[in-house]
Enzyme design. Sequence first.
Site, PDB file in Angstrom:
ATOM      1  N   SER A   1       0.832  -1.209   0.000  1.00  0.00           N
ATOM      2  CA  SER A   1       0.000   0.000   0.000  1.00  0.00           C
ATOM      3  C   SER A   1       0.863   1.254   0.000  1.00  0.00           C
ATOM      4  O   SER A   1       0.380   2.336  -0.328  1.00  0.00           O
ATOM      5  CB  SER A   1      -0.898   0.021   1.237  1.00  0.00           C
ATOM      6  OG  SER A   1      -1.723  -1.114   1.289  1.00  0.00           O
TER       7      SER A   1
ATOM      8  N   HIS B   1      -2.423   3.355   7.054  1.00  0.00           N
ATOM      9  CA  HIS B   1      -1.669   2.100   7.009  1.00  0.00           C
ATOM     10  C   HIS B   1      -0.454   2.214   6.096  1.00  0.00           C
ATOM     11  O   HIS B   1       0.435   1.373   6.166  1.00  0.00           O
ATOM     12  CB  HIS B   1      -2.560   0.928   6.607  1.00  0.00           C
ATOM     13  CG  HIS B   1      -3.289   1.117   5.317  1.00  0.00           C
ATOM     14  ND1 HIS B   1      -4.359   1.977   5.187  1.00  0.00           N
ATOM     15  CD2 HIS B   1      -3.116   0.569   4.097  1.00  0.00           C
ATOM     16  CE1 HIS B   1      -4.811   1.940   3.935  1.00  0.00           C
ATOM     17  NE2 HIS B   1      -4.063   1.104   3.257  1.00  0.00           N
TER      18      HIS B   1
ATOM     19  N   GLY C   1      -5.722   5.817  10.600  1.00  0.00           N
ATOM     20  CA  GLY C   1      -5.698   4.359  10.709  1.00  0.00           C
ATOM     21  C   GLY C   1      -7.117   3.821  10.785  1.00  0.00           C
ATOM     22  O   GLY C   1      -7.373   2.684  10.418  1.00  0.00           O
TER      23      GLY C   1
ATOM     24  N   ASP D   1      -8.234   4.159  -1.981  1.00  0.00           N
ATOM     25  CA  ASP D   1      -9.467   4.025  -2.761  1.00  0.00           C
ATOM     26  C   ASP D   1     -10.547   3.289  -1.972  1.00  0.00           C
ATOM     27  O   ASP D   1     -11.713   3.649  -2.029  1.00  0.00           O
ATOM     28  CB  ASP D   1      -9.219   3.371  -4.127  1.00  0.00           C
ATOM     29  CG  ASP D   1      -8.362   2.109  -4.071  1.00  0.00           C
ATOM     30  OD1 ASP D   1      -7.861   1.743  -2.985  1.00  0.00           O
ATOM     31  OD2 ASP D   1      -8.180   1.485  -5.136  1.00  0.00           O
TER      32      ASP D   1
ATOM     33  N   LEU E   1      -7.022  -2.517  -5.182  1.00  0.00           N
ATOM     34  CA  LEU E   1      -7.058  -3.690  -4.301  1.00  0.00           C
ATOM     35  C   LEU E   1      -7.210  -3.253  -2.853  1.00  0.00           C
ATOM     36  O   LEU E   1      -6.417  -2.458  -2.353  1.00  0.00           O
ATOM     37  CB  LEU E   1      -5.783  -4.525  -4.451  1.00  0.00           C
ATOM     38  CG  LEU E   1      -5.624  -5.263  -5.777  1.00  0.00           C
ATOM     39  CD1 LEU E   1      -4.252  -5.946  -5.837  1.00  0.00           C
ATOM     40  CD2 LEU E   1      -6.739  -6.303  -5.955  1.00  0.00           C
TER      41      LEU E   1
ATOM     42  N   GLU F   1     -22.455  14.762  11.311  1.00  0.00           N
ATOM     43  CA  GLU F   1     -21.799  14.822  12.617  1.00  0.00           C
ATOM     44  C   GLU F   1     -20.371  14.309  12.583  1.00  0.00           C
ATOM     45  O   GLU F   1     -19.541  14.720  13.401  1.00  0.00           O
ATOM     46  CB  GLU F   1     -22.622  14.047  13.651  1.00  0.00           C
ATOM     47  CG  GLU F   1     -23.985  14.657  13.948  1.00  0.00           C
ATOM     48  CD  GLU F   1     -25.063  14.299  12.934  1.00  0.00           C
ATOM     49  OE1 GLU F   1     -24.782  13.457  12.045  1.00  0.00           O
ATOM     50  OE2 GLU F   1     -26.178  14.844  13.022  1.00  0.00           O
TER      51      GLU F   1
ATOM     52  N   GLN G   1     -34.314  10.694  19.649  1.00  0.00           N
ATOM     53  CA  GLN G   1     -33.666  11.976  19.939  1.00  0.00           C
ATOM     54  C   GLN G   1     -33.063  12.025  21.344  1.00  0.00           C
ATOM     55  O   GLN G   1     -32.508  13.039  21.734  1.00  0.00           O
ATOM     56  CB  GLN G   1     -34.669  13.141  19.811  1.00  0.00           C
ATOM     57  CG  GLN G   1     -35.638  13.028  18.657  1.00  0.00           C
ATOM     58  CD  GLN G   1     -34.979  13.186  17.302  1.00  0.00           C
ATOM     59  OE1 GLN G   1     -34.382  14.208  17.023  1.00  0.00           O
ATOM     60  NE2 GLN G   1     -35.066  12.173  16.466  1.00  0.00           N
TER      61      GLN G   1
END
Lengths: 614, 614
Positions: A34, A71, A118, A150, A182, A358, A419
Site C-alpha cells: 500500500s 496504514h 488508521g 481508494d 485492491l 456529525e 432523539q
Amino acid sequence: MTVPSLDEVRELAQQLRVDSVRCSTAAGSGHPTSSMSAADLMAVLLARHFRYDWDRPDDPANDHLIFSKGHASPLLYAMFKAVGVVSDDELMTGYRRFGSRLEGHPTPVLPWVDVATGSLGQGLPDGVGVALAGRYLDELPYRVWVLCGDSETAEGSMWEALDKASYYRLANLTAIVDVNRLGQRGPTELGWDLDAYARRVEGFGCRAVPIDGHDLADIDKAMADAAGADRPTVILARTRKGRGFSEVEDREGWHGRPLPAEMAERAIVELGGERHITVRGPDPEGGTPRERPSGEVSLPRYEPGAKVATRKAFGESLAAVGARPDVVALDGEVDNSTHAEDFAKAYPERYFEIYIAEQQLVAAAVGLSVRGYVPFAATFAAFFTRAYDFIRMAAISEADIRLCGSHAGTEIGADGPSQMALEDLAMMRAVHGSTVLYPSDAASTAYLVQEMAGRGGVVYMRTTRGAYPVLYGPDEAFPVGGAKVVRSGPDDQVTLAGAGVTLHNCLAAADELARDGIGARVLDLYSVKPIDTQALLAAAAATGDRLIVAEDHYPAGGLGEAVLEALNGAGHPARVAHLAVTGLPGSGTPAELMEAAGISAGHIVRAARGLLGG
Amino acid sequence: MTVPSLDEVRELAQQLRVDSVRCSTAAGSGHPTSSMSAADLMAVLLARHFRYDWDRPDDPANDHLIFSKGHASPLLYAMFKAVGVVSDDELMTGYRRFGSRLEGHPTPVLPWVDVATGSLGQGLPDGVGVALAGRYLDELPYRVWVLCGDSETAEGSMWEALDKASYYRLANLTAIVDVNRLGQRGPTELGWDLDAYARRVEGFGCRAVPIDGHDLADIDKAMADAAGADRPTVILARTRKGRGFSEVEDREGWHGRPLPAEMAERAIVELGGERHITVRGPDPEGGTPRERPSGEVSLPRYEPGAKVATRKAFGESLAAVGARPDVVALDGEVDNSTHAEDFAKAYPERYFEIYIAEQQLVAAAVGLSVRGYVPFAATFAAFFTRAYDFIRMAAISEADIRLCGSHAGTEIGADGPSQMALEDLAMMRAVHGSTVLYPSDAASTAYLVQEMAGRGGVVYMRTTRGAYPVLYGPDEAFPVGGAKVVRSGPDDQVTLAGAGVTLHNCLAAADELARDGIGARVLDLYSVKPIDTQALLAAAAATGDRLIVAEDHYPAGGLGEAVLEALNGAGHPARVAHLAVTGLPGSGTPAELMEAAGISAGHIVRAARGLLGG
C-alpha cells in the site's frame, strides 16, 4: 533552492519503496504494498510541491500533509527519512516497535503528523478542518494535502468531507486518491474505473483530476494545477499496489503483509537497491495567522431561581467566551436547538455550519484544533453517537476539542427515544483522557463553558432541553473534578446525588423527605469525569453510607457506575441505590417519562425510604 | 379494485396535510410543515403504487415503506388513518402522548413500521438491507420505498447506502427525496438545485429522476417508472415546506413547530377543510420467500490446549451455524481478519460484502432482520464505533442483529491504538437490551455463536486477534448470563476475574501465585452483559471478598464497572481491584502492550499480593 528534477524524483520514489519494504520486513508487520502504490505520488509532492520547513514543524505557514490511508505509514516514515528528520537507523529499528514514535499508524507523537489516522475515512474530513482554518481564520496560503486510499471512499465520511470542501470552496485542499484497485481482501468496488470516481467527485462539487499515478509528469502537473485551482481538487491516481516489485505488483493477497526477508532482498534489487538520497522541497511562503482583536470574557450572570435551560446558558456563555479570538464554533444544523446560534450571531466569521454531518462536525473541530484554535462543536447529544469513531480517534490525535450535546435523556419528552441521548455518558467516559461535564443550572454551565475553553483533550458537556431554576449565585466556582453540596443539614440521613435534570429531581425529593423529617444531603455531580471522589466519600460518611444516584441515562457506563468506580477506587465500596433509565422510553411529557423511567423525585423518595428501612 | 384517480389522490393529499396539522397542533409539538411538503408524494404512493395488505402487515409479499425523515411522522400517521388502520380519534389524542404507539418519531411499536427513524440518514441504509433481502434472499417482487429529507443527504451514510444500492443493483429500491429546501435552521446547502442532487445520485450509480413534487402526474410517472427500472431510483422532488398553507409555505422559522390553534384553523380552511377519505392502494403481488434447505448445525470441536484465536473460532462457528438457512453474514471488507470469510466461502449466496462502510454494515443487518433473517455483521471491534448511532437506533427498532468485533484491545500489538477497541464494551453495554459476550477460547466461542443466532436484540461478541489455548471441552455449555470457574481449590484466597485475553493472563497469574502457595480462583466472565452475579457473589464469598478484575479496555464502562454494578445491585458492594488500560497505548508486541497497560499476568499477581497484604 533548486527544485529536484523528475529524474531525481524517480530515484526518490524508488528509495521510498525500498525503505517501505525494508522497515516493514524488519518489523515483521506493516503495509509495504500500500506504500509502494503511492510512492511516486508522494515523491513528487515531497520534492516539488510540499512547502514545509522541516526544521520548524511549528511554522504556521507550513503546508499540511495527512495520510488518510494511515496504514501506508512505511511510506510516510520513509519520507521523513528522505528529508532527514528520521534516521535510517530509527526507521529500521523503531518501526512498529514498543516505545517508538514510529507507530503502526501515524500519530501526532511525531511532530510532523497533525492527526492520528488508521481508522479509514477520517484523514480527509480532518483535512477539511485544517483547510477551513487556512481559508477563513488564518488567512494564510498554506495548502492541505491528503493522501487517501481508494477503499476508504466507501466511507460516507469521505463524501461528507468533499461536500463541505466544495460548500466552503476550499481550494487550499487537495485530496490524492491512490486508486490501486485492491483492498484488504480483494478488488475494490470500483476498481480502476476512474470515470466513476470522477463522476462522484464532480457531483460533489470538487475538481476531479484522473491521472496515471506512476507518470511523474502527470502527477507533477496535477499537483501544480491543484495549487492554482479555485475549488478543492481530488487527484484520482491510477496506481498498482506493490508497484515496482513484480512478485507482488497488482497481486491479491499482499495487503498488510511485510515481505519475507528473501523476497524483500529480491524486491530491493528489482527496485535498484538501497539509496540514501536526502531531499528538501520548497519552503513555505511565510506569513503569520491573521490576528483578531481579543476581548474580555464576561460570562452571563443568572438570577438564582430564574428558570433557564442549560442549553440556553451554553449558547450565551459560548458567545461570551467568544471574546477570546481563538474560540471557534461549529454545529450540525441545529444551532437554534443547541443555542450555538448565539455564538454564530456574535462571531459569524468564526462559526462554521456543518449541516447534518456529525462525523465531519467532529473532524472539522479536530482540524481546527490542529491549527491551534479552540473549537466547540454542538449538536443533540444523541447524534454525537454518529461520530464516536471520530471522537475516539480525536483522543489518539491528542486533539483539544469541546463537544456540547443538548437534549439529553428522557427529559426531552415528546420527540421520543431516537432523539434521547441515553448512552452518551458511557460513550464519552470511555474515551481516553476525556472530561465529561453535566451541569444542572445556568450558573454552573456558564462557569464550565469557560473551563472547557481552557482544557485539553476531548471535553464533553451534556445539556438539558427544559428550563429549570438557577441554583447558584453568579460568582460561584465550579472547577472540573469538583462537586457541590447543594443542600445539607446536621442530621442528614441520606445522600441524593444527581447531575443535570436529576439534580432537580433530587432537590424535589429532599423537599418531600424534609416534610417527613428526613434530612437529605443533595450532591451535584456536575463533573462526571473526573468525578469528585472526596465529595462522595464525605457525603457517604455524613449520611451513614446511604447513597442514591439518579441519572437520566441507561444504567451502564454513566453516572452511577462512575460513582461506584470512584468509591471502589478509594477503597470504600459503599452500596449505592442506582436509579437509571431501564426500559425503552416512548413519547410523553418530561415528567411522565422521568416517572416511567424510575428517575423522578417520587422514585428517589421511595429509594431513600427503602435505604432508611421505611 | 379500482385505482384512485389523480383527482381523488389530490383530495387524499389535502387530507394528509389537514391531518398532519390537526394532530401536531393537538399534541402541541411535531413537524407539520415537513409533512405537508411530502403529502403529494405520499398520497400518490399510497393510492397507486404501494402494494400492501393493510390487514396483514406480516404478509411477506408486502412492499415496504420507510420514513427516513422520521420527523414527518404526522404524515405517516395520517396515511395510516387514510387506510383505516389508525382511527381519527387515536391520531388526535394519541400523537406524541405518553403510552401511545404514535410516537414523536416512528418506531416498530406500530405493526406497519419496519424500523425506528428520527436519527437522520438511517432509513435509506436500512432500506438497502430490506432490498438486499428482497432481491437476493426472498426473491420476491416487493418494493422498498424510502421517503428521505433533503437535509439528511448531508449525512455520509446516505451515500454509503446509494453506493451499495447501485453495487448490488437494487432496482427494487426507490428513494424519494423531499427537496423542500429548508432545514431546521434555514436553507439547505443545495437548496432547490435538483441538478446538483442528480449529479451526485447518478455519480453513485443510481437513477436520478428530478420532478415537481407537487405535480401528481409527474410523481405518478416517476413512481411507475421506478417500478420498472433496472437499477435503484432516486426521485428528487422539488417541494415547498408547509405546502398548502400560505402563511407558512416556503417560509423559514416553521421547522418542528406545530401551528398554534388559530393558525391551524386557518390552515384547515385553506386546505379545503377536514376530510375523512379512506383509501386502499394496490394489493401485493403475492408469493412467499424462497425456501432454502435446512441443515443440521454441527459446531466445530476444538482440542483443549490447542492454540486457536477466538476470531478464527467465530468464523468457523458462523459457517457451522450457517446450516440454518435464515442465517446471513456481512462484513466490512475485513473478512479475512474477522474470519467471516469462512461463512462467505460456505454460503456465498447469503453473504454480503459491504466494503469499508460500517454504518451501512449495521444498517444492512437491521434491514435483513426486518425480513426475518438472522444477520451476523463483522468488522474490527474498533470500527463498530463508526456505527454507534445505528446500533443505538437498532435497539429502538427492536432489531435482532448480531455483531462481532475482532482485534479487541491492546492485545492486537503492532498496529497501534487506531485499530484497538478500548471503548467497545462501554459502548455496547450501554445499548438498550443488548447482550455483550467476550469469550476467551474457541470452545466457548463456538457455543456462544450458536447462542447468538437464537437471541434477540443487539448481541455483540468481542474476539481476540491472537491464538490462545482452548480451555474447555467441546461439550461444555456456556449459557448467556453465565460464567465459568476455570480454576478453584479449597484454599482459594483471591478471585482473578477476566474475559477474553485477560482470562489467560489470570490463569498465568494463578500459576505464579500457586508457586508461592497462594490459591487463586479464576473466573471466566465470558458474558459481560448480562453478567453472572451469582458467580461473582460465590467467588467473593469463597475468597474473602478479595476480587481482581482485569480487562483489555479503558477503565470506564467495561468489565470492571459491570462487576461493580452487579455486586452493588446484589447488595454486596465488595472492593474490586480493577486492572484496565489507563494510558494511551502505542505499538509493540501483545505482551509488551499488556504489560505497559497494567493488565499482564505480572500485574495481576502484584494486585493479588496487594490484596493479601503481601
